[in-house]
Design a protein around this motif. Structure first.
Motif, PDB file in Angstrom:
ATOM      1  N   GLY A 244       0.796  -1.271   0.048  1.00  0.00           N
ATOM      2  CA  GLY A 244       0.063   0.036   0.079  1.00  0.00           C
ATOM      3  C   GLY A 244       0.971   1.348  -0.033  1.00  0.00           C
ATOM      4  O   GLY A 244       0.427   2.367   0.075  1.00  0.00           O
ATOM      5  N   LEU A 245       2.081   1.203  -0.096  1.00  0.00           N
ATOM      6  CA  LEU A 245       3.244   2.457  -0.058  1.00  0.00           C
ATOM      7  C   LEU A 245       3.037   3.101  -1.221  1.00  0.00           C
ATOM      8  O   LEU A 245       2.778   2.654  -2.588  1.00  0.00           O
ATOM      9  N   THR A 246       2.963   4.356  -1.570  1.00  0.00           N
ATOM     10  CA  THR A 246       2.933   5.224  -2.708  1.00  0.00           C
ATOM     11  C   THR A 246       4.189   5.839  -2.932  1.00  0.00           C
ATOM     12  O   THR A 246       5.015   6.165  -2.269  1.00  0.00           O
ATOM     13  N   SER A 247       4.263   6.102  -4.216  1.00  0.00           N
ATOM     14  CA  SER A 247       5.468   6.936  -4.887  1.00  0.00           C
ATOM     15  C   SER A 247       5.232   7.395  -6.100  1.00  0.00           C
ATOM     16  O   SER A 247       3.992   7.574  -6.586  1.00  0.00           O
ATOM     17  N   LYS A 248       6.164   8.095  -6.863  1.00  0.00           N
ATOM     18  CA  LYS A 248       5.773   8.485  -8.157  1.00  0.00           C
ATOM     19  C   LYS A 248       7.049   7.600  -9.347  1.00  0.00           C
ATOM     20  O   LYS A 248       8.030   7.318  -8.723  1.00  0.00           O
ATOM     21  N   ILE A 249       6.722   7.576 -10.401  1.00  0.00           N
ATOM     22  CA  ILE A 249       7.505   7.288 -11.487  1.00  0.00           C
ATOM     23  C   ILE A 249       8.461   8.037 -11.720  1.00  0.00           C
ATOM     24  O   ILE A 249       8.126   9.344 -12.221  1.00  0.00           O
ATOM     25  N   ALA A 250       9.761   7.535 -11.568  1.00  0.00           N
ATOM     26  CA  ALA A 250      10.939   8.395 -12.012  1.00  0.00           C
ATOM     27  C   ALA A 250      11.389   8.348 -13.407  1.00  0.00           C
ATOM     28  O   ALA A 250      11.782   9.379 -14.024  1.00  0.00           O
ATOM     29  N   ALA A 251      11.314   7.228 -14.062  1.00  0.00           N
ATOM     30  CA  ALA A 251      11.698   6.919 -15.387  1.00  0.00           C
ATOM     31  C   ALA A 251      11.279   5.604 -15.734  1.00  0.00           C
ATOM     32  O   ALA A 251      10.910   4.774 -14.776  1.00  0.00           O
ATOM     33  N   ILE A 252      10.827   5.209 -17.065  1.00  0.00           N
ATOM     34  CA  ILE A 252      10.540   4.044 -17.418  1.00  0.00           C
ATOM     35  C   ILE A 252      11.834   3.562 -18.527  1.00  0.00           C
ATOM     36  O   ILE A 252      11.926   4.245 -19.601  1.00  0.00           O
ATOM     37  N   ASP A 253      12.441   2.419 -18.514  1.00  0.00           N
ATOM     38  CA  ASP A 253      13.341   1.963 -19.200  1.00  0.00           C
ATOM     39  C   ASP A 253      13.138   0.790 -19.988  1.00  0.00           C
ATOM     40  O   ASP A 253      12.306  -0.111 -19.605  1.00  0.00           O
ATOM     41  N   THR A 254      13.524   0.673 -21.241  1.00  0.00           N
ATOM     42  CA  THR A 254      13.634  -0.391 -22.103  1.00  0.00           C
ATOM     43  C   THR A 254      14.927  -0.837 -22.663  1.00  0.00           C
ATOM     44  O   THR A 254      15.906  -0.309 -22.463  1.00  0.00           O
ATOM     45  N   ALA A 255      14.829  -2.048 -23.282  1.00  0.00           N
ATOM     46  CA  ALA A 255      16.290  -2.541 -23.897  1.00  0.00           C
ATOM     47  C   ALA A 255      16.841  -1.346 -24.799  1.00  0.00           C
ATOM     48  O   ALA A 255      17.907  -1.383 -25.074  1.00  0.00           O
ATOM     49  N   ASP A 256      16.023  -0.667 -25.459  1.00  0.00           N
ATOM     50  CA  ASP A 256      16.321   0.630 -26.457  1.00  0.00           C
ATOM     51  C   ASP A 256      16.406   2.108 -25.731  1.00  0.00           C
ATOM     52  O   ASP A 256      16.567   3.016 -26.441  1.00  0.00           O
ATOM     53  N   GLY A 257      16.246   1.961 -24.470  1.00  0.00           N
ATOM     54  CA  GLY A 257      16.498   3.291 -23.841  1.00  0.00           C
ATOM     55  C   GLY A 257      15.096   3.653 -23.274  1.00  0.00           C
ATOM     56  O   GLY A 257      14.319   2.987 -23.428  1.00  0.00           O
ATOM     57  N   PRO A 258      15.365   4.947 -22.588  1.00  0.00           N
ATOM     58  CA  PRO A 258      14.085   5.425 -21.671  1.00  0.00           C
ATOM     59  C   PRO A 258      13.068   5.767 -22.677  1.00  0.00           C
ATOM     60  O   PRO A 258      13.249   6.116 -23.872  1.00  0.00           O
ATOM     61  N   VAL A 259      11.670   5.539 -22.375  1.00  0.00           N
ATOM     62  CA  VAL A 259      10.427   5.844 -23.158  1.00  0.00           C
ATOM     63  C   VAL A 259       9.341   6.684 -22.266  1.00  0.00           C
ATOM     64  O   VAL A 259       9.679   6.827 -20.912  1.00  0.00           O
ATOM     65  N   ASP A 260       8.802   7.605 -22.902  1.00  0.00           N
ATOM     66  CA  ASP A 260       7.873   8.394 -22.293  1.00  0.00           C
ATOM     67  C   ASP A 260       6.627   7.849 -21.673  1.00  0.00           C
ATOM     68  O   ASP A 260       5.897   8.419 -21.001  1.00  0.00           O
ATOM     69  N   GLU A 261       6.270   6.487 -22.274  1.00  0.00           N
ATOM     70  CA  GLU A 261       5.184   5.988 -21.735  1.00  0.00           C
ATOM     71  C   GLU A 261       5.232   4.312 -22.004  1.00  0.00           C
ATOM     72  O   GLU A 261       5.880   4.109 -22.886  1.00  0.00           O
ATOM     73  N   ALA A 262       4.635   3.708 -21.290  1.00  0.00           N
ATOM     74  CA  ALA A 262       4.373   2.317 -21.429  1.00  0.00           C
ATOM     75  C   ALA A 262       3.133   1.915 -21.300  1.00  0.00           C
ATOM     76  O   ALA A 262       2.206   2.457 -20.769  1.00  0.00           O
ATOM     77  N   PHE A 263       2.691   0.777 -22.181  1.00  0.00           N
ATOM     78  CA  PHE A 263       1.469   0.224 -22.473  1.00  0.00           C
ATOM     79  C   PHE A 263       1.322  -1.231 -22.577  1.00  0.00           C
ATOM     80  O   PHE A 263       2.405  -1.900 -23.117  1.00  0.00           O
ATOM     81  N   PRO A 264       0.423  -1.790 -22.399  1.00  0.00           N
ATOM     82  CA  PRO A 264       0.346  -3.564 -22.866  1.00  0.00           C
ATOM     83  C   PRO A 264       0.650  -3.541 -24.374  1.00  0.00           C
ATOM     84  O   PRO A 264       0.250  -2.826 -25.262  1.00  0.00           O
TER      85      PRO A 264
END
Length: 432
Positions: free
Chosen positions: A276-296
């Motif tokens: 139940g702890l909360t936080s913020k997303i700092a960054a999202i990384d992929t194999a090709d580098g960081p992305v601005d959003e992630a979706f299924p």
């Protein structure tokens, strides 16, 4: 044989839309032939593969190239002329990429059909125009409904053997439409075809002037699947915690997994379950580098602004949109074990997203007859390929949604603790 579809250029399919579909139907309805025809007409098979199929067809005494041999890869399948295992095939057109699950038609392999359709965007049920709807046709249509496959296509095959009789097609279409009305089938399309000759497969056939709908491939290329994905409920089951053991990288902590639903963006407020702890997303990384959003169904690594104790099996979600944290589960279960039945009081391992727990069957409410949709509330157990509604109690809470809302966080499997065999696939109806 005509080849009406041009092959996409090399590398052009990388960013194309992907459609997963499963074929189903009774024995000898022509599923493997249909897939072979799709592979042939989209120029997805190699010359040596075609030569091998032509040679195998000749050795069997066939007067034509038996395209079903492209998918019936097991020797037992070729010898018996049936499909046993789920065969996955891949092809692409200039508009879309495809993954096909060719599922078995025999009743004893119904569990394999459940496996193949569980991740499908579309189910394609074949019916022999000479036989009409049979028990297995209804069974597979019901299973696609139970598995919440959003799009259903009925292909009335072998129309050439009934002289392309419009009345035969309309009778089968009306009967299937009436049956589908009892199911949850939001999108139904019915197409008359001949898989052997390629009529209405890659292009419209001049033998069906009375049919005004699209060819099968045109429908597969244009069916709208983007809205089928749940982009509202953020669900990110943590699969692995990444902590590089490098002297140059000392402060990296990322949580890797596949996005089950929703959209994740840097700066979003998130909550971690079950803590139940909360936080913020700092960054999202992929194999090709960081992305601005992630979706299924992207596989990514999420970094948070706070150091929180997170491990495999935990889930990242929104603070005000969370799954149920539940130990009591009601679910529909398809039993897959031929050596033992599901019994009340039976103990199993349950695998749900990335979380594993032990569970006990607290009750069997009814067994479902998939042909008549009758509920047998006196049932004492479930045998191979039988489906029923059960109550489960788990040792640790599952982070679950209803299957109708989220197929990923609403599905699970049961594993026999002694043999490590998968004995059942389940769909959560209610978690509390």
């Amino acid at each position: 044989m005509s080849q009406a579809v041009l092959e996409p250029e090399a590398g052009a399919t990388r960013n194309m839309d992907l459609l997963r579909f499963a074929t189903a139907g009774s024995v000898d309805d022509g599923k493997s032939t249909l897939i072979g025809r799709l592979l042939y007409d989209t120029k997805t098979i190699f010359a040596d593969q075609l030569e091998a199929v032509e040679a195998a067809s000749a050795s069997r005494g066939d007067e034509y190239t038996n395209l079903a041999l492209l998918t019936d890869g097991l020797r037992a399948e070729r010898e018996q002329g049936i499909t046993i295992d789920v065969a996955y095939r891949y092809f692409a057109t200039p508009k879309r990429k495809f993954i096909i699950a060719d599922t078995p038609g025999h009743i004893q392999y119904t569990r394999n059909m459940v496996t193949g359709a569980s991740t499908a965007d579309l189910a394609l049920v074949l019916v022999d125009a000479r036989k009409g709807l049979v028990e297995q046709s209804r069974r597979h249509a019901f299973l696609t409904s139970l598995l919440r496959v959003p799009h259903l296509v009925l292909c009335v095959n072998k129309m050439d053997l009934v002289d392309w009789d419009q009345k035969v097609f309309e009778r089968i279409a009306d009967e299937f439409t009436a049956f589908a009305a009892k199911l949850d089938a939001p999108d139904l399309t019915i197409i008359p075809i001949s898989a052997l000759n390629g009529d209405n497969i890659a292009s419209r056939s001049d033998k069906t002037p009375w049919y005004e709908g699209p060819s099968l491939l045109h429908h597969l290329e244009h069916v709208h699947i983007a809205s089928d994905r749940n982009l509202v409920d953020v669900r990110f089951p943590v699969q692995y915690v990444i902590r590089p053991q490098s002297t140059t990288v000392t402060d990296y902590r990322g949580y890797a997994g596949q996005v089950a639903s929703g959209v994740l963006k840097p700066g979003d407020d998130v909550m971690v379950l079950p803590s139940g702890l909360t936080s913020k997303i700092a960054a999202i990384d992929t194999a090709d580098g960081p992305v601005d959003e992630a979706f299924p169904p992207m596989s990514v690594t999420v970094r948070l602004t706070d150091e929180i104790d997170i491990s495999r099996g935990d889930m990242i979600c929104r603070p005000h949109n969370a799954p149920a944290v539940a130990q009591d589960i009601e679910a529909m279960v398809c039993w897959m074990d031929e050596s033992a039945q599901l019994r009340v009081g039976g103990k199993y391992t349950i695998k749900h997203t990335t979380r594993t727990a032990r569970t006990v069957v607290r009750g069997l409410q009814y067994r479902l007859d998939v042909n008549t949709l009758h509920r047998d509330e006196s049932a004492q157990g479930l045998a191979l390929n039988e489906i029923g509604r059960v109550r489960l109690r788990t040792t640790v809470p599952l982070l679950a949604d209803e299957y109708r809302r989220n197929r990923t966080t609403g599905g699970f499997i049961l594993i026999d603790e002694a043999t490590n065999r998968t004995v059942a696939a389940g769909m959560i109806i209610e978690a509390s």
